[in-house]
Design a protein around this motif. Structure first.
Motif, PDB file in Angstrom:
ATOM      1  N   UNK A 186      -4.785  -1.278  -3.466  1.00 32.81           N
ATOM      2  CA  UNK A 186      -4.045  -2.439  -2.959  1.00 32.81           C
ATOM      3  C   UNK A 186      -4.941  -3.680  -2.928  1.00 32.81           C
ATOM      4  N   UNK A 187      -6.174  -3.495  -2.491  1.00 32.69           N
ATOM      5  CA  UNK A 187      -7.105  -4.629  -2.432  1.00 32.69           C
ATOM      6  C   UNK A 187      -7.449  -5.116  -3.844  1.00 32.69           C
ATOM      7  N   UNK A 188      -7.705  -4.192  -4.764  1.00 32.88           N
ATOM      8  CA  UNK A 188      -7.999  -4.602  -6.147  1.00 32.88           C
ATOM      9  C   UNK A 188      -6.807  -5.327  -6.760  1.00 32.88           C
ATOM     10  N   UNK A 189      -5.620  -4.876  -6.405  1.00 34.84           N
ATOM     11  CA  UNK A 189      -4.401  -5.550  -6.886  1.00 34.84           C
ATOM     12  C   UNK A 189      -4.417  -7.033  -6.503  1.00 34.84           C
ATOM     13  N   UNK A 190      -4.722  -7.317  -5.237  1.00 35.81           N
ATOM     14  CA  UNK A 190      -4.741  -8.723  -4.796  1.00 35.81           C
ATOM     15  C   UNK A 190      -5.894  -9.500  -5.441  1.00 35.81           C
ATOM     16  N   UNK A 215      -6.611   3.262 -11.893  1.00 37.59           N
ATOM     17  CA  UNK A 215      -5.160   3.162 -11.717  1.00 37.59           C
ATOM     18  C   UNK A 215      -4.640   1.769 -12.047  1.00 37.59           C
ATOM     19  N   UNK A 216      -5.512   0.755 -11.887  1.00 40.66           N
ATOM     20  CA  UNK A 216      -5.107  -0.618 -12.202  1.00 40.66           C
ATOM     21  C   UNK A 216      -5.431  -0.970 -13.653  1.00 40.66           C
ATOM     22  N   UNK A 217      -5.970  -0.015 -14.407  1.00 38.68           N
ATOM     23  CA  UNK A 217      -6.275  -0.257 -15.817  1.00 38.68           C
ATOM     24  C   UNK A 217      -7.619  -0.903 -16.060  1.00 38.68           C
ATOM     25  N   UNK A 218      -8.486  -0.989 -15.043  1.00 39.63           N
ATOM     26  CA  UNK A 218      -9.782  -1.665 -15.177  1.00 39.63           C
ATOM     27  C   UNK A 218     -10.905  -0.682 -15.477  1.00 39.63           C
ATOM     28  N   UNK A 219     -11.953  -1.195 -16.126  1.00 40.70           N
ATOM     29  CA  UNK A 219     -13.183  -0.421 -16.329  1.00 40.70           C
ATOM     30  C   UNK A 219     -14.055  -0.551 -15.090  1.00 40.70           C
ATOM     31  N   UNK A 220     -14.929   0.426 -14.871  1.00 43.27           N
ATOM     32  CA  UNK A 220     -15.883   0.316 -13.751  1.00 43.27           C
ATOM     33  C   UNK A 220     -17.312   0.513 -14.254  1.00 43.27           C
ATOM     34  N   UNK A 259       0.833  -1.205   0.000  1.00 43.94           N
ATOM     35  CA  UNK A 259       0.000   0.000   0.000  1.00 43.94           C
ATOM     36  C   UNK A 259       0.869   1.257   0.000  1.00 43.94           C
ATOM     37  N   UNK A 260       1.914   1.258   0.818  1.00 40.98           N
ATOM     38  CA  UNK A 260       2.787   2.431   0.876  1.00 40.98           C
ATOM     39  C   UNK A 260       3.492   2.643  -0.466  1.00 40.98           C
ATOM     40  N   UNK A 261       3.765   1.547  -1.162  1.00 44.46           N
ATOM     41  CA  UNK A 261       4.370   1.642  -2.494  1.00 44.46           C
ATOM     42  C   UNK A 261       3.360   2.232  -3.492  1.00 44.46           C
ATOM     43  N   UNK A 262       2.093   1.779  -3.425  1.00 42.42           N
ATOM     44  CA  UNK A 262       1.062   2.359  -4.298  1.00 42.42           C
ATOM     45  C   UNK A 262       0.849   3.841  -3.968  1.00 42.42           C
ATOM     46  N   UNK A 263       0.979   4.205  -2.692  1.00 39.29           N
ATOM     47  CA  UNK A 263       0.810   5.616  -2.312  1.00 39.29           C
ATOM     48  C   UNK A 263       1.892   6.469  -2.964  1.00 39.29           C
TER      49      UNK A 263
END
Ligand code: CP
Length: 319
Positions: free
Chosen positions: A309-313, A63-68, A23-27
């Motif tokens: 971070x959660x979406x990443x996992x 940010x993760x490249x996904x559509x919503x 998370x700190x890295x994503x921040x």
């Protein structure tokens, strides 16, 4: 990771310490991983209003490249029936079984916001609606605040404390504060749960009658003396919640519990936290909220980081 509904999902998945490092890295580098969500769709269903959760989770998906795809149940989708075995001759048009199942066909990851009813404690504390949504959707689900927890908020709170702490093990005080309406216990429950796994000294303070559910607060230091709790605090987290017993009731609107500049003088130059939205001069005075020790906007900013971070996992789990 297949679901994110409490801190336990991170503990059982990547581990809480590893998640905090990520998370700190994503921040620091929000655009570091824009490929994982490519050609993936994140659907967000809101059964209750939202500003931060809606915008931050949508931004995190971007940010993760996904559509919503975002839906507000009852206004831009049908009103949902959540009970089983009922004759649907009332206001609800579609059952959650079909709604969740259909959304699971359109989306790779789903988020659901479903607040506590505050009338049926058993159903609320069994997370009846969230669990049905998980069961019938068939895809990974992230809680956008459920009846008993707000894990994306608590994760953002943990990230904020990690970024802002001045000592290795800060004293963190969660204090009840007055509010004109009955609010769920979710934010308070969740904050206690996450802080119990963090490197902090946690103290919870509230008026008599506002005890949180034993499953959340068991083993935590609790006092009805707000001033003694605030003494030496490094972080003060104010939040209102309604009573667990009698369930969902307002027992007090005592404004002597409002966090003011005078109260903050009792602390160790504490930083003020609130999940927002906050009722000014009920929960917290203008002076504290607008003052130099207020970190509520940083907390809100970190809602993007926790969601990312959660979406990443969850997206990694689809590979
Ligand atoms: N803190 C929080 O969850 O804000 P919203 O209700 O606006 O999403």
């Amino acid at each position: 990771m297949r679901r994110f509904t409490s801190v336990q999902d991170l503990i059982d998945g990547p581990g809480l310490d590893a998640a905090l490092i990520d998370a700190l890295e994503f921040a620091r580098h929000p655009w570091i991983n824009t490929e994982l969500g490519r050609r993936k769709t994140v659907g967000l269903l809101f059964m209750n209003p939202s500003l931060r959760t809606r915008m931050s989770t949508q931004k995190a998906a971007t940010l993760m490249g996904a559509e919503t795809i975002i839906l507000n149940a009852g206004s831009d989708s049908w009103t949902l029936e959540t009970r089983d075995g009922v004759v649907m001759d009332g206001a609800a048009t579609e059952h959650i079984k079909e709604a969740a199942g259909v959304m699971g066909r359109y989306c790779d990851v789903l988020g659901l916001r479903t607040f506590a009813s505050l009338t049926d404690r058993q159903a609320d504390y069994q997370e009846d609606i969230l669990e049905k949504f998980i069961r019938y959707s068939g895809v990974p689900v992230v809680s956008l605040e459920s009846a008993t927890r707000h894990p994306l908020q608590s994760f953002a709170d943990l990230i904020t404390i990690e970024q802002m702490k001045r000592v290795a093990r800060p004293k963190v005080v969660l204090t009840w504060a007055p509010h004109p309406k009955a609010l769920p216990q979710a934010v308070a429950n969740s904050f206690v749960e996450w802080m119990s796994h963090a490197n902090v000294d946690l103290v919870v303070t509230h008026p008599h009658g506002y005890e949180l559910a034993p499953e959340f607060v068991g083993g935590v230091t609790v006092t009805n003396d707000q001033d003694s709790a605030l003494a030496g605090a490094d972080f003060v987290y104010a939040k209102n919640w309604s009573a667990y017993e009698p369930y969902g009731q307002i027992l007090s609107k005592d404004t002597s519990w409002t966090i003011t500049e005078e109260k903050m003088l009792l602390t160790n130059r504490a930083q003020f936290m609130h999940c927002l939205p906050a009722r000014r001069n009920m929960i917290v005075s203008d002076g504290v909220l607008d003052g130099p020790h207020s970190i509520v906007l940083q907390q809100a900013a970190n809602r993007v980081v926790s969601a990312q971070t959660v979406l990443y996992y969850l997206l990694k789990g689809l590979q």
